[in-house]
Design a protein around this motif. Structure first.
Motif, PDB file in Angstrom:
ATOM      1  N   ALA A  16      14.880   0.423   9.301  1.00 26.73           N
ATOM      2  CA  ALA A  16      13.875  -0.544   9.749  1.00 26.73           C
ATOM      3  C   ALA A  16      13.445  -0.225  11.163  1.00 26.73           C
ATOM      4  N   GLY A  17      14.392   0.277  11.979  1.00 28.14           N
ATOM      5  CA  GLY A  17      14.105   0.551  13.369  1.00 28.14           C
ATOM      6  C   GLY A  17      13.057   1.626  13.567  1.00 28.14           C
ATOM      7  N   SER A  18      12.851   2.503  12.545  1.00 28.05           N
ATOM      8  CA  SER A  18      11.906   3.589  12.730  1.00 28.05           C
ATOM      9  C   SER A  18      10.507   3.194  12.309  1.00 28.05           C
ATOM     10  N   LEU A  19      10.332   2.005  11.785  1.00 28.44           N
ATOM     11  CA  LEU A  19       9.008   1.609  11.317  1.00 28.44           C
ATOM     12  C   LEU A  19       8.149   1.147  12.474  1.00 28.44           C
ATOM     13  N   PRO A  20       6.808   1.316  12.344  1.00 24.32           N
ATOM     14  CA  PRO A  20       5.952   0.842  13.427  1.00 24.32           C
ATOM     15  C   PRO A  20       6.027  -0.663  13.567  1.00 24.32           C
ATOM     16  N   GLN A  21       5.825  -1.119  14.791  1.00 23.91           N
ATOM     17  CA  GLN A  21       5.970  -2.541  15.079  1.00 23.91           C
ATOM     18  C   GLN A  21       4.905  -3.384  14.397  1.00 23.91           C
ATOM     19  N   GLN A  22       3.701  -2.895  14.335  1.00 23.19           N
ATOM     20  CA  GLN A  22       2.587  -3.716  13.889  1.00 23.19           C
ATOM     21  C   GLN A  22       1.692  -2.917  12.958  1.00 23.19           C
ATOM     22  N   LEU A  23       1.239  -3.523  11.903  1.00 19.55           N
ATOM     23  CA  LEU A  23       0.389  -2.822  10.955  1.00 19.55           C
ATOM     24  C   LEU A  23      -1.041  -3.286  11.052  1.00 19.55           C
ATOM     25  N   PRO A  24      -1.989  -2.408  10.682  1.00 20.38           N
ATOM     26  CA  PRO A  24      -3.357  -2.887  10.560  1.00 20.38           C
ATOM     27  C   PRO A  24      -3.447  -3.887   9.416  1.00 20.38           C
ATOM     28  N   SER A  25      -4.428  -4.755   9.456  1.00 19.09           N
ATOM     29  CA  SER A  25      -4.484  -5.812   8.453  1.00 19.09           C
ATOM     30  C   SER A  25      -4.671  -5.269   7.048  1.00 19.09           C
ATOM     31  N   GLY A  26      -5.197  -4.071   6.899  1.00 17.47           N
ATOM     32  CA  GLY A  26      -5.405  -3.516   5.564  1.00 17.47           C
ATOM     33  C   GLY A  26      -4.117  -3.048   4.908  1.00 17.47           C
ATOM     34  N   GLY A  27      -3.000  -3.040   5.612  1.00 23.74           N
ATOM     35  CA  GLY A  27      -1.743  -2.661   4.991  1.00 23.74           C
ATOM     36  C   GLY A  27      -1.253  -1.337   5.538  1.00 23.74           C
ATOM     37  N   LEU A  28      -0.134  -0.861   4.952  1.00 29.04           N
ATOM     38  CA  LEU A  28       0.454   0.396   5.386  1.00 29.04           C
ATOM     39  C   LEU A  28      -0.430   1.551   4.974  1.00 29.04           C
ATOM     40  N   PRO A  29      -0.436   2.642   5.774  1.00 27.41           N
ATOM     41  CA  PRO A  29      -1.153   3.823   5.316  1.00 27.41           C
ATOM     42  C   PRO A  29      -0.500   4.368   4.054  1.00 27.41           C
ATOM     43  N   GLY A  30      -1.275   4.949   3.177  1.00 23.92           N
ATOM     44  CA  GLY A  30      -0.745   5.500   1.945  1.00 23.92           C
ATOM     45  C   GLY A  30       0.053   6.764   2.226  1.00 23.92           C
ATOM     46  N   PRO A  31       0.752   7.285   1.175  1.00 24.47           N
ATOM     47  CA  PRO A  31       1.614   8.436   1.375  1.00 24.47           C
ATOM     48  C   PRO A  31       0.845   9.656   1.882  1.00 24.47           C
ATOM     49  N   GLY A  32      -0.443   9.761   1.526  1.00 26.15           N
ATOM     50  CA  GLY A  32      -1.202  10.938   1.920  1.00 26.15           C
ATOM     51  C   GLY A  32      -1.871  10.794   3.277  1.00 26.15           C
ATOM     52  N   THR A  33      -1.705   9.639   3.930  1.00 26.22           N
ATOM     53  CA  THR A  33      -2.383   9.412   5.199  1.00 26.22           C
ATOM     54  C   THR A  33      -1.827  10.341   6.269  1.00 26.22           C
ATOM     55  N   ALA A  83      -4.155  -8.552  15.135  1.00 22.29           N
ATOM     56  CA  ALA A  83      -3.410  -9.556  14.366  1.00 22.29           C
ATOM     57  C   ALA A  83      -3.735  -9.360  12.891  1.00 22.29           C
ATOM     58  N   PRO A  84      -2.753  -9.537  12.012  1.00 23.07           N
ATOM     59  CA  PRO A  84      -3.050  -9.353  10.593  1.00 23.07           C
ATOM     60  C   PRO A  84      -4.013 -10.427  10.097  1.00 23.07           C
ATOM     61  N   ALA A  85      -4.883 -10.026   9.186  1.00 22.05           N
ATOM     62  CA  ALA A  85      -5.872 -10.967   8.641  1.00 22.05           C
ATOM     63  C   ALA A  85      -5.210 -11.863   7.602  1.00 22.05           C
ATOM     64  N   PRO A  86      -5.761 -13.060   7.385  1.00 26.44           N
ATOM     65  CA  PRO A  86      -5.223 -13.917   6.333  1.00 26.44           C
ATOM     66  C   PRO A  86      -5.235 -13.153   4.988  1.00 26.44           C
ATOM     67  N   PRO A  87      -4.309 -13.374   4.109  1.00 27.38           N
ATOM     68  CA  PRO A  87      -3.340 -14.469   4.118  1.00 27.38           C
ATOM     69  C   PRO A  87      -2.103 -14.206   4.985  1.00 27.38           C
ATOM     70  N   TYR A  88      -2.027 -13.022   5.640  1.00 28.09           N
ATOM     71  CA  TYR A  88      -0.824 -12.704   6.405  1.00 28.09           C
ATOM     72  C   TYR A  88      -0.782 -13.519   7.691  1.00 28.09           C
ATOM     73  N   ALA A  89       0.406 -14.029   8.017  1.00 26.61           N
ATOM     74  CA  ALA A  89       0.545 -14.878   9.207  1.00 26.61           C
ATOM     75  C   ALA A  89       0.638 -14.015  10.450  1.00 26.61           C
ATOM     76  N   PRO A  90       0.043 -14.454  11.571  1.00 20.19           N
ATOM     77  CA  PRO A  90       0.202 -13.687  12.803  1.00 20.19           C
ATOM     78  C   PRO A  90       1.661 -13.733  13.268  1.00 20.19           C
ATOM     79  N   PRO A  91       2.157 -12.632  13.848  1.00 22.61           N
ATOM     80  CA  PRO A  91       3.557 -12.627  14.310  1.00 22.61           C
ATOM     81  C   PRO A  91       3.762 -13.636  15.430  1.00 22.61           C
ATOM     82  N   ARG A  92       4.959 -14.160  15.519  1.00 22.68           N
ATOM     83  CA  ARG A  92       5.291 -15.086  16.613  1.00 22.68           C
ATOM     84  C   ARG A  92       6.439 -14.490  17.410  1.00 22.68           C
ATOM     85  N   SER A  93       6.423 -14.743  18.716  1.00 19.85           N
ATOM     86  CA  SER A  93       7.511 -14.254  19.556  1.00 19.85           C
ATOM     87  C   SER A  93       8.576 -15.346  19.662  1.00 19.85           C
ATOM     88  N   VAL A  94       9.756 -15.057  19.148  1.00 19.10           N
ATOM     89  CA  VAL A  94      10.874 -16.013  19.222  1.00 19.10           C
ATOM     90  C   VAL A  94      12.064 -15.270  19.818  1.00 19.10           C
TER      91      VAL A  94
END
Ligand SMILES: C[S@@+](CC[C@H](N)C(=O)[O-])C[C@H]1O[C@@H](n2cnc3c(N)ncnc32)[C@H](O)[C@@H]1O
Length: 320
Positions: free
Chosen positions: A3-20, A40-51
Motif C-alpha cells: 500500500a505504501g508504494s501506491l500514489p497518494q491521490q488519483l485522478p477522478s477518472g480512476g487508476l491508469p490502466g495496465p498499459g498506461t 479532488a475526486p469527482a462524485p460519487p467519490y468522497a473528497p479525502p479528509r485529513s484526520v
C-alpha cells in the motif's frame, strides 16, 4: 504491491490502466513546476479528509499504522485475512469493498495488488436498526450504542489509516441498497460481515452484483445457528432436501438483542442467493478469526460469475 508504494491521490477518472505509460521526468535543465494540489475526486467519490487525532477515531479492527504503531480493535483479522477474503488473488483487480468501516480490508486488498473502492455509511441515518431493540437491562429503545456518534468516528479511522498507509483507495458513502452504478464495473465485490446488519440481505446483494464482472466474496459469522465444522462436513453428505438453505432471525424481544443484527445466514443460503444472481460456481471456506482475543467461527463464500447480463435476463453462460 505494498500500500505504501501506491500514489497518494488519483485522478477522478480512476487508476491508469495496465498499459498506461509511466510519467516521464522533466529534463534536468527544466525548472520543476510548482507541485499543484491533487485534484479532488469527482462524485460519487468522497473528497479525502485529513484526520490526525487517533483519539477521535473508532477502530473496529486491529491494525499496524506507520507513525501511530498498533491500534487495537475488537477484531484482529491480521492472522487470518487471506481466508477472510476467500483466498482470492486481487492482483490487478478492481475491487468494491462494501461495509469497509476503518478500511482494514480495503488496505489489505491494496497490499495484494487490488485497486479498491471502499463503501460505507457516513451517518446512522440509513442503518437498518431493529425496532425497539435494547440491551439487557436497558430501557426499551435504548441500545446502549450511539451509532450517530460511532459511524463518523469510524469514518475518521478510515481517513487516518488511509493517510498513514498512503492508500490510493477511494471511498463512496451511501447505503448498501443504493450503491451508485457510476462505481462500476468492478472485477470483485467483497461483503465482509455486512449482510447480517441488513434487513434485506438479498436486496443488498442484488443492488451491486450487476456491476461485478468476476467474483463475489461474502464473509459472515457462523454463529450458533450453524453446525460445528465436523458436523458441517457430515451435513454435506445428507440428501439435498435435508440441507436446505436457511437464515435465522436474530432479534428476540424477550431476551434483548443488539439493534444492528438481523440474520444468521447459512453458507448454503448465500450460495443460493448468489446463484440466482448469476454467480453459480461457489465454494465455502470455514475459518476462525480473533474477536476480543478469542477465536470465532466464520465462513466465506467465494462465488464466480457464470451468467452474463442483468438478473432476470439469462443472456448466456460464461463458464461451464
Ligand atoms: C461488522 S462491520 C464489518 C467491517 C468489515 N467489512 C469486516 O468484515 O470486518 C459492518 C460494516 O457495515 C456497514 N454497514 C452496516 N449497514 C450498512 C448499510 N445498510 N449500508 C452500508 N453499510 C452498512 C457498517 O457501517 C460497518 O462499517
Amino acid at each position: 504491491m505494498s500500500a505504501g508504494s501506491l500514489p497518494q491521490q488519483l485522478p477522478s477518472g480512476g487508476l491508469p490502466g495496465p498499459g498506461t505509460p509511466a510519467p516521464v521526468s522533466a529534463p534536468p535543465s527544466t525548472p520543476a513546476p510548482p507541485s499543484a494540489p491533487a485534484p479532488a475526486p469527482a462524485p460519487p467519490y468522497a473528497p479525502p479528509r485529513s484526520v490526525t487525532d487517533l483519539g477521535a477515531c473508532f477502530f473496529y479492527h486491529s491494525m499496524d499504522l506507520p507513525g501511530f504503531g498498533e491500534v487495537t480493535g475488537e477484531w484482529d483479522l491480521r492472522p487470518g485475512v487471506a481466508d477472510y477474503l476467500g483466498r482470492v488473488d486481487f492482483a490487478g483487480k478492481r475491487v468494491l469493498e462494501l461495509g469497509t468501516a476503518d478500511g482494514f480490508l480495503t488496505f489489505e486488498i491494496e497490499k495484494a495488488g487490488g485497486e479498491v473502492v471502499s463503501y460505507d455509511l457516513d451517518s446512522a441515518r440509513s442503518l437498518d436498526l431493529v425496532p425497539f431493540a435494547r440491551r439487557r437491562g436497558s430501557p426499551v429503545g435504548s441500545s446502549g450504542v450511539d451509532f450517530a456518534e460511532l459511524i463518523p468516528r469510524m469514518n475518521d479511522a478510515y481517513w487516518l489509516a488511509h493517510a498513514a498507509l498512503e492508500s490510493s483507495a477511494r471511498i463512496v458513502y451511501g447505503d448498501v441498497y443504493s450503491v451508485p452504478d457510476a462505481i462500476g464495473p468492478v472485477d470483485v465485490a467483497v461483503f465482509g460481515t455486512i449482510l447480517l446488519h441488513t434487513r434485506d440481505p438479498f436486496a443488498a446483494l442484488a443492488r451491486s452484483l450487476p456491476m461485478v464482472r468476476e467474483t463475489v466474496v461474502v464473509t459472515e459469522d457462523h454463529g450458533r445457528f450453524l453446525l460445528p465444522e465436523v458436523l458441517g462436513r457430515l451435513r454435506q453428505r445428507l440428501p439435498r432436501a435435508l440441507r436446505r438453505p436457511g437464515m435465522r432471525f436474530i432479534p428476540d424481544w424477550r431476551t434483548s438483542t443488539e439493534p444492528e443484527g438481523w440474520w444468521r445466514l447459512s453458507p448454503e443460503l448465500l450460495q443460493a442467493f448468489l446463484g440466482v444472481l448469476g454467480f453459480e460456481a461457489s465454494v465455502v471456506i470455514r475459518h476462525a478469526q480473533l474477536y476480543r482475543g478469542a477465536p470465532r467461527q466464520m465462513f466465506t463464500v467465494v462465488a464466480h460469475r457464470t451468467v452474463a447480463g442483468e438478473p432476470g435476463e439469462r443472456t448466456g453462460r460464461e463458464h461451464g
